[in-house]
Structure formats: C-alpha cells, structure tokens
Design a protein around this motif. Sequence first.
Motif, PDB file in Angstrom:
ATOM      1  N   ARG A   1       7.288   7.441  -9.363  1.00 31.60           N
ATOM      2  CA  ARG A   1       7.868   7.199 -10.692  1.00 31.60           C
ATOM      3  C   ARG A   1       9.109   8.053 -10.867  1.00 31.60           C
ATOM      4  O   ARG A   1       9.230   9.129 -10.304  1.00 31.60           O
ATOM      5  CB  ARG A   1       6.851   7.536 -11.786  1.00 31.60           C
TER       6      ARG A   1
ATOM      7  N   GLN B   1      -3.668   2.214  -7.521  1.00 28.59           N
ATOM      8  CA  GLN B   1      -2.395   2.559  -8.160  1.00 28.59           C
ATOM      9  C   GLN B   1      -1.388   1.417  -8.030  1.00 28.59           C
ATOM     10  O   GLN B   1      -0.604   1.161  -8.941  1.00 28.59           O
ATOM     11  CB  GLN B   1      -1.808   3.864  -7.576  1.00 28.59           C
ATOM     12  N   VAL B   2      -1.425   0.710  -6.885  1.00 28.41           N
ATOM     13  CA  VAL B   2      -0.548  -0.458  -6.732  1.00 28.41           C
ATOM     14  C   VAL B   2      -0.959  -1.538  -7.739  1.00 28.41           C
ATOM     15  O   VAL B   2      -0.122  -2.130  -8.428  1.00 28.41           O
ATOM     16  CB  VAL B   2      -0.600  -1.004  -5.279  1.00 28.41           C
TER      17      VAL B   2
ATOM     18  N   GLU C   1       0.296  -0.737 -11.143  1.00 21.18           N
ATOM     19  CA  GLU C   1       1.717  -1.089 -11.301  1.00 21.18           C
ATOM     20  C   GLU C   1       1.871  -2.594 -11.544  1.00 21.18           C
ATOM     21  O   GLU C   1       2.719  -3.017 -12.335  1.00 21.18           O
ATOM     22  CB  GLU C   1       2.520  -0.673 -10.059  1.00 21.18           C
TER      23      GLU C   1
ATOM     24  N   GLY D   1      -6.847   5.511   1.000  1.00 22.79           N
ATOM     25  CA  GLY D   1      -5.914   4.383   1.078  1.00 22.79           C
ATOM     26  C   GLY D   1      -6.541   3.092   0.573  1.00 22.79           C
ATOM     27  O   GLY D   1      -5.909   2.309  -0.131  1.00 22.79           O
TER      28      GLY D   1
ATOM     29  N   ASP E   1       0.834  -1.202   0.000  1.00 19.30           N
ATOM     30  CA  ASP E   1       0.000   0.000   0.000  1.00 19.30           C
ATOM     31  C   ASP E   1       0.869   1.253   0.000  1.00 19.30           C
ATOM     32  O   ASP E   1       0.477   2.299   0.473  1.00 19.30           O
ATOM     33  CB  ASP E   1      -0.954   0.016   1.197  1.00 19.30           C
ATOM     34  N   THR E   2       2.086   1.108  -0.527  1.00 17.73           N
ATOM     35  CA  THR E   2       2.938   2.289  -0.601  1.00 17.73           C
ATOM     36  C   THR E   2       2.535   3.102  -1.824  1.00 17.73           C
ATOM     37  O   THR E   2       2.227   2.541  -2.873  1.00 17.73           O
ATOM     38  CB  THR E   2       4.425   1.907  -0.730  1.00 17.73           C
ATOM     39  N   THR E   3       2.541   4.392  -1.666  1.00 16.59           N
ATOM     40  CA  THR E   3       2.195   5.261  -2.772  1.00 16.59           C
ATOM     41  C   THR E   3       3.207   5.051  -3.888  1.00 16.59           C
ATOM     42  O   THR E   3       4.405   4.953  -3.643  1.00 16.59           O
ATOM     43  CB  THR E   3       2.198   6.729  -2.312  1.00 16.59           C
ATOM     44  N   VAL E   4       2.687   4.932  -5.095  1.00 10.31           N
ATOM     45  CA  VAL E   4       3.542   4.641  -6.237  1.00 10.31           C
ATOM     46  C   VAL E   4       4.374   5.872  -6.592  1.00 10.31           C
ATOM     47  O   VAL E   4       3.850   6.983  -6.678  1.00 10.31           O
ATOM     48  CB  VAL E   4       2.675   4.221  -7.441  1.00 10.31           C
TER      49      VAL E   4
ATOM     50  N   THR F   1      -5.096   4.434  -3.459  1.00  6.69           N
ATOM     51  CA  THR F   1      -3.728   3.912  -3.331  1.00  6.69           C
ATOM     52  C   THR F   1      -3.658   2.471  -3.819  1.00  6.69           C
ATOM     53  O   THR F   1      -2.769   2.099  -4.587  1.00  6.69           O
ATOM     54  CB  THR F   1      -3.249   3.998  -1.870  1.00  6.69           C
ATOM     55  N   LYS F   2      -4.623   1.653  -3.397  1.00  4.79           N
ATOM     56  CA  LYS F   2      -4.642   0.245  -3.821  1.00  4.79           C
ATOM     57  C   LYS F   2      -4.777   0.141  -5.345  1.00  4.79           C
ATOM     58  O   LYS F   2      -4.161  -0.728  -5.970  1.00  4.79           O
ATOM     59  CB  LYS F   2      -5.797  -0.495  -3.138  1.00  4.79           C
TER      60      LYS F   2
END
Lengths: 89, 433
Positions: free
Chosen positions: A51, B336-337, B340, B329, A46-49, B333-334
Amino acid sequence: MVTEKDVEHIAELADIGINTGELGTFTHQFNAILDYFDVLDQVKGDTTVTRDLTNIMREDVVEPSLSRDEVLKNAAAQEDGFIKAPRVM
Amino acid sequence: MEAHELSFEPDDRYNAFLAVCKKAPCGKGKLAGIAVAVKDNISTKGIETTCASKILKGYIPPYDAHAVELLRHAGAAIVGKTNMDEFGMGTTTENSAFGPTLNPCDTSRVPGGSSGGSAAAVAGNMVRMALGTDTGGSIRCPAAFCGIVGLKPTYGRVSRYGLIAYANSLEQIGPMGRTVSDVSTLLQVIAGKDRHDSTSYDRPYTHTPVADVKGLKIGIPGEYFGGGVDPKVAGVVKTAISRLEELGATTVPCSIPSMKFALAAYYVTCTCEASSNLARFDGVRYGPAADTKKSWHDAYKEVRKAGFGTEVRRRIMLGTFALSSGYYGKYYTKAQVARENVKADFARLFSEVDLLAGPTMPTIAFRLKEKSDPLSMYLSDILTVPANLAGIPAISVPCGKADGMPVGLQIMGRPFEDECVIDAAYAYEQAVK
C-alpha cells in the motif's frame, strides 16, 4: 487435511494448552473450516499486497504516561516495584 | 463543568450488562445526562473491563479509550459495560464467559453478536444509546436481530485507542441507538482524529441527518439476495428498497464477484490478527496470575487454557496455523489478495452508484443454542464482512419483520461518506415511522 498431531503442534506454538480429549473435536472442526478456506486457491495472484502508505512516527521524546503504581495495579505477581514473570531460562 | 450523577439500576432481565455503575457521573454537553452503555472490550478507567473473558476478570483499566473520553467530555453518563462474545468472537453473544444475553424481542432467541449486550440494552429501553464494535458485523448483526439502528463507521473515522484489539485492520467502534438521529448524535461525539491511533483520520463528523434520497443511485448486489438468504428476509428488504425508490432514489442491479472469497478472506485475516493480538494475555501484566515458578510456556499454557473460551482458543489456533511456515502463502497471502479484490469491486461499483443496499443478515435471530457448529456460525456473517474488508461505512436500520422478528436493511457507502449512509437510513426511517 490436518491431523490430531498437527493440532497438538499448533496448540504448542500458540501456548494455548489442550486436552487430549479435545483434540478430536478441534481436528474435525479445523478440517471443515480449512476445506472452506480452500476457495482461496481460486484467487488469482499471490503477490504480497503493498500500500502507498508511510509509517507515522513521532519524535523520540518522553511524554506523560501512566505512573508505576497504575501500571502495577493489575499485575497479579510483583516484587520491589517490578512485575514478576515466569522463568524464561 | 457542573458535575452530576445519574442513578442507574436497571432490571437486567436480558443479561445485557457485565458491570453496572449505579451512580454514573455526568456533565454538560451534547450528551448531558444521557445514559450510554459501553461494550466491554472498550477500556473504561476505573470500571472493570473483561471482554467477556475469564482471562481479564478483575482487570480495571488505568485509562479511558479515546471514544470513552469523548463521551465523558460530552456529558454522557457511562452507566455500564455490556455483554459480548468473548473478545468479539461470535455472532450470538453466546460465547460470553458470563452467560448469553437474551433478545428483548423474543427471549428464546439470541440478540446477535458480538455487541449483543449493547443491542439488548438499547432495544430493552435500559439505555438510550450504546457503543459497540464491529469487526465483521458485530454492530450491524445485533442491531438487525434486536430491531435497532447500528453503524459501522468508515475505518479510521473513530479512534481505536483503548479498544482491546482482536483484528485491528478490520474493527471500528461505532454507535447504536433506537433512532438514526441518536446514532448520528453519538457519532458526532466519537468521530475524529486521535494522535494515539495512527490509523485515525482527520475527518470529524458534524452532520445532522437529512431525510432525502432524491437523485441517489442505489446498487442492489445480486449476491445479497442469493442462496442462503431466507426468502422472507429478502422479501422484507426488497419492500424497504422499493420504499427508497418511492422517495426518489433509483436502483440498479449489480454484482460483487469477489463475494465468493470474502468470507474465507475475512476469517483467515481475523484469526491471523487474533493469534498475534491475543498473545499478550499471559497472566503477567493483567488477569489471573501465571504461576511464576513454572517455565514460561507451561505457565502461559495453563493460564490461557483456563482463561480463554473454546471459540477464542479455536480462532487463535486457526490463525497460528494460517500464519505458520508452509501455509502462509496458501492462506494469509491469498486472503490479502482477495481482500484487495473486494476493495476493487466496491471502488468500481461506487464509481457508478452512490450506495449499496441489501439485508444485514441472511436470517432472523437464531434460537439460543441453535447454531453449534463453528463453520455454519461463520457463514451467517457473509453479508456483513465485505464492508469490514473494504473499510467502508455500513448501517443497519430496522425495516420490518419476518416470522415476528426484526429484519435489518443494510446500506453501505463510499469511504468517509458515512453522512450519505446515515441520510438514506434516516429518509427510510422517517418515511415508515
């Protein structure tokens, strides 16, 4: 699980405007959609991405842009060459 | 430059156009005198641009989108603005404030969306080519449903300057046409670096399609043929893939495990971005007037309630909720993870294969009003959203019919290898024509 009161609050935050008659349907639909979104709880981490990118800035110099007339053309309310907006205070 | 005019008075029986230029100026160049239609969320100087929304009714942009400027320089005749789901939010073009577009292959069905007007104008022979935009499949879905070719270019390949933003980290302007060759020609014109879009890359497209897939390795993700995909559609696409094998490509089964999260990650991301991007529509600088005597919240609420359709209001509220304190969160946030993870899956696969192939859409075009529940509508985007999350190029090329309706073969490639995607689609198209 969101309630009709939650949806009313969200509509308020978003300045979206909502009828009491619409609240039931929206609430029902939001709960179905948010249930589906719960699959994201299984995503690990859950770490902010971040770049490896840098902002692209230009020098702060005036460049050609639209004329005042062109900018005002689409504004419904105007006064003395300015756009008129609802009162803030 | 020698200036001419193209007369354009189509019989718009499919409601494909929101605005028509009966006398469209055109000039010399690569697209000299060719009629090109432009989706109504792309700014056209002097031509009303509404995003199919009442909130922009009457808005006349004072400038051209970069892609439109390039079309004009290439001599194209911009003959009109095409219908769409309001602000690009939909999969059928039924969410237009100005009535749905009909599918030229069967007028009891939707053309797909959100670039349904562009697809219908091309499929219905009203124009040779059109610009669409693709945020989660909005070029490829209507291309598949109407039996034409549509490309979502690599993110950054085409400038988004002048595209009225809905979800700017996902969307691209792209070409639609009846042939791969036309799609390639249109991309030649619109691709390249634009200093007004800081996410655009200096990667012009100068390629001419080559019908050759010999030696290419194509991955076939199992997820693209799983539950939810109509077996008839899957069958048509499998036959198309075996045709690519006959032409000299090799195929390997593969897997995209992050597909499980892709649709949720997409809808969280696009609604969050929409809630921010669409905050600008308040009746002050453009659109129907806000009542300046009221307090700003009351005035904006009134304008936005009357001006936005139900789906747009739904998505703005969902995005506002997902970004709100206490939920950011869990959702944003999830998402965006997960995004990725989707990118990482594609990067891993593209170290082993050159392309990925599967169906564009899980089904053929729906009947009008068939899908009324928002979640079931969202689920139909499952095969197109991964390419937007990863920013990779993806094309839909017609590959046969199921139940009498067109089916699209989707081919995805590595970032900035739009050329390879186009060549594979061209090889297939030339082999079956």
